[in-house]
Design a protein around this motif. Structure first.
Motif, short mmCIF file in Angstrom:
data_model
loop_
_atom_site.label_atom_id
_atom_site.label_comp_id
_atom_site.label_asym_id
_atom_site.label_seq_id
_atom_site.Cartn_x
_atom_site.Cartn_y
_atom_site.Cartn_z
N GLY A 117 -0.39 -116.29 -50.21
CA GLY A 117 -0.79 -116.92 -48.96
C GLY A 117 -1.13 -115.93 -47.86
N GLU A 118 -1.33 -114.67 -48.23
CA GLU A 118 -1.61 -113.64 -47.23
C GLU A 118 -3.10 -113.52 -46.93
OE1 GLU A 118 0.13 -110.12 -48.84
OE2 GLU A 118 2.16 -110.95 -48.88
N LEU A 119 -3.95 -114.07 -47.80
CA LEU A 119 -5.40 -114.01 -47.62
C LEU A 119 -5.98 -115.41 -47.77
CD1 LEU A 119 -6.29 -110.93 -49.88
CD2 LEU A 119 -6.08 -110.94 -47.39
N ASP A 120 -7.10 -115.66 -47.10
CA ASP A 120 -7.82 -116.91 -47.29
C ASP A 120 -8.33 -116.97 -48.73
OD1 ASP A 120 -9.43 -119.32 -46.18
OD2 ASP A 120 -10.95 -118.06 -47.15
N PHE A 121 -8.03 -118.06 -49.42
CA PHE A 121 -8.36 -118.13 -50.85
C PHE A 121 -9.86 -118.04 -51.09
CE2 PHE A 121 -9.65 -120.49 -54.61
CZ PHE A 121 -8.95 -119.81 -55.59
N SER A 122 -10.64 -118.83 -50.38
CA SER A 122 -12.08 -118.87 -50.63
C SER A 122 -12.73 -117.52 -50.40
CB SER A 122 -12.74 -119.94 -49.76
OG SER A 122 -12.27 -121.23 -50.10
N GLN A 123 -12.37 -116.89 -49.29
CA GLN A 123 -12.95 -115.58 -48.98
C GLN A 123 -12.54 -114.55 -50.03
OE1 GLN A 123 -11.96 -114.07 -45.09
NE2 GLN A 123 -12.71 -112.01 -45.54
N SER A 124 -11.27 -114.57 -50.41
CA SER A 124 -10.80 -113.58 -51.38
C SER A 124 -11.44 -113.81 -52.75
CB SER A 124 -9.27 -113.63 -51.50
OG SER A 124 -8.83 -114.80 -52.16
N LEU A 125 -11.68 -115.08 -53.11
CA LEU A 125 -12.31 -115.35 -54.39
C LEU A 125 -13.74 -114.83 -54.40
CD1 LEU A 125 -12.16 -116.60 -57.20
CD2 LEU A 125 -12.96 -118.76 -56.20
N ARG A 126 -14.48 -115.06 -53.33
CA ARG A 126 -15.86 -114.55 -53.27
C ARG A 126 -15.87 -113.02 -53.38
NH1 ARG A 126 -19.34 -118.59 -52.21
NH2 ARG A 126 -18.63 -120.38 -50.97
N ALA A 259 6.86 -119.56 -59.49
CA ALA A 259 5.95 -119.49 -58.35
C ALA A 259 6.28 -118.37 -57.37
CB ALA A 259 5.96 -120.83 -57.61
N LYS A 260 5.30 -118.14 -56.49
CA LYS A 260 5.48 -117.20 -55.40
C LYS A 260 6.51 -117.76 -54.42
CE LYS A 260 2.23 -114.60 -57.10
NZ LYS A 260 2.05 -115.34 -58.36
N PRO A 261 7.19 -116.88 -53.67
CA PRO A 261 8.26 -117.35 -52.76
C PRO A 261 7.83 -118.46 -51.81
CG PRO A 261 8.36 -114.97 -52.98
CD PRO A 261 7.12 -115.41 -53.71
N ILE A 262 6.62 -118.35 -51.24
CA ILE A 262 6.18 -119.36 -50.28
C ILE A 262 6.08 -120.74 -50.93
CG2 ILE A 262 3.71 -118.94 -50.69
CD1 ILE A 262 3.22 -119.50 -47.74
N VAL A 263 5.77 -120.77 -52.22
CA VAL A 263 5.65 -122.05 -52.94
C VAL A 263 7.03 -122.60 -53.26
CG1 VAL A 263 4.58 -123.22 -54.89
CG2 VAL A 263 3.48 -121.22 -53.88
#
Length: 284
Positions: A117-126, A259-263
């Motif tokens: 959750g440290e990066l925007d998913f869509s931007q990081s995927l692109r 899962a990751k801690p935030i989840v």
């Protein structure tokens, strides 16, 4: 009234007795499992008001736990929804594709930050997909045939769910190349993911259409839930990353899987020490 289901590779008898004392449970019963990968026990008439104490104890001991209403059955549900990477399967497909390009460490670092959750998913995927430009399409087949493995318990979970009448949906921020093959292989009812653009047999570094992100995952769950005429409490959803949180929130059983801690912090339930079929045992 509730039962407390406790699962782990190995559970000590004194710990079960301590949990029975914490929850004022009336009985402890072993749950019969098809193999020896882990153990499972149900503590009957357990008081859910003890959840905080149970959670602290199980965290320290390395046990998974869940308070489940007595009488709740697997057939009460109508849909199970899964993330793909690091949930239904053991790998992150994009990281393994990147390995074919010699940039796995670079891409995997971005994937990890995105899932936390440290990066925007869509931007990081692109950004990650752009790094794959020029890679031969055959690399995708190599990842599928040589590296992709189902998570332990996946096949049993789906067999039990389908036998109980549940529909199944794979909804992934990954790629249709893999979800389509898994859908055919496992008999999944629905599968949705992102589509990699390919030209002349090579990845262009671009995606086709809108990105299937966290909101899109939740939207697909809600859409199918409505189409099937189900209530929220008739849906199970499982995922491991931050982009699964909105989807998990739309399910009666939202499960943070390894899962990751935030989840784990935000999900209603968690499975950290057992396989994907762990939630099936809640209704045994």
């Amino acid at each position: 009234m509730y039962k407390l289901v406790v699962q782990a590779p190995d559970i000590a008898t004194p710990d079960l007795k301590h949990l029975a004392h914490l929850t004022q449970a009336h009985a402890i019963e072993a749950i019969a499992l098809p193999d020896a990968r882990h153990q499972a026990f149900r503590l009957l008439q357990a008081d859910p008001a003890s959840k905080a104490d149970v959670a602290a104890f199980c965290e320290e001991a390395g046990y998974d736990f869940a308070f489940i209403p007595l009488g709740r059955k697997l057939t009460d549900f109508g849909l199970v929804v899964m993330d793909m990477d690091s949930t239904l399967i053991t790998i992150e497909c994009i990281d393994e594709i990147a390995d074919m390009q010699g940039i796995k460490d670079q891409v995997a670092a971005i994937t990890e930050r995105s899932m936390r959750g440290e990066l925007d998913f869509s931007q990081s995927l692109r950004e990650r997909v752009a790094l794959l430009a020029g890679l031969d399409e055959s690399a995708l087949e190599r990842v599928y045939s040589e590296r992709l493995q189902l998570t332990p318990g996946a096949e049993r979970m789906l067999q039990k769910a389908h036998a109980a009448g549940l529909k199944s949906m794979l909804v992934s921020g990954g790629f249709t190349f893999f979800t389509a093959r898994l859908q055919a292989r496992l008999g999944l009812t629905y599968a949705h993911a992102n589509t990699l653009e390919v030209e002349s047999g090579k990845l262009t570094g671009r995606l086709i259409g809108d990105i299937l992100d966290a909101q899109a995952k939740a939207d697909w769950l809600m859409r199918v839930r409505t189409e099937l005429g189900l209530q929220t409490d008739q849906v199970v959803a499982m995922g491991d990353g931050a982009n699964d949180l909105k989807m998990l929130a739309q399910a009666g059983l939202g499960i943070a899987f390894h899962a990751k801690p935030i989840v784990r912090q935000q999900a209603q339930y968690a499975l950290t020490h057992v396989g994907l079929d762990g939630w099936i045992n809640w209704f045994a």
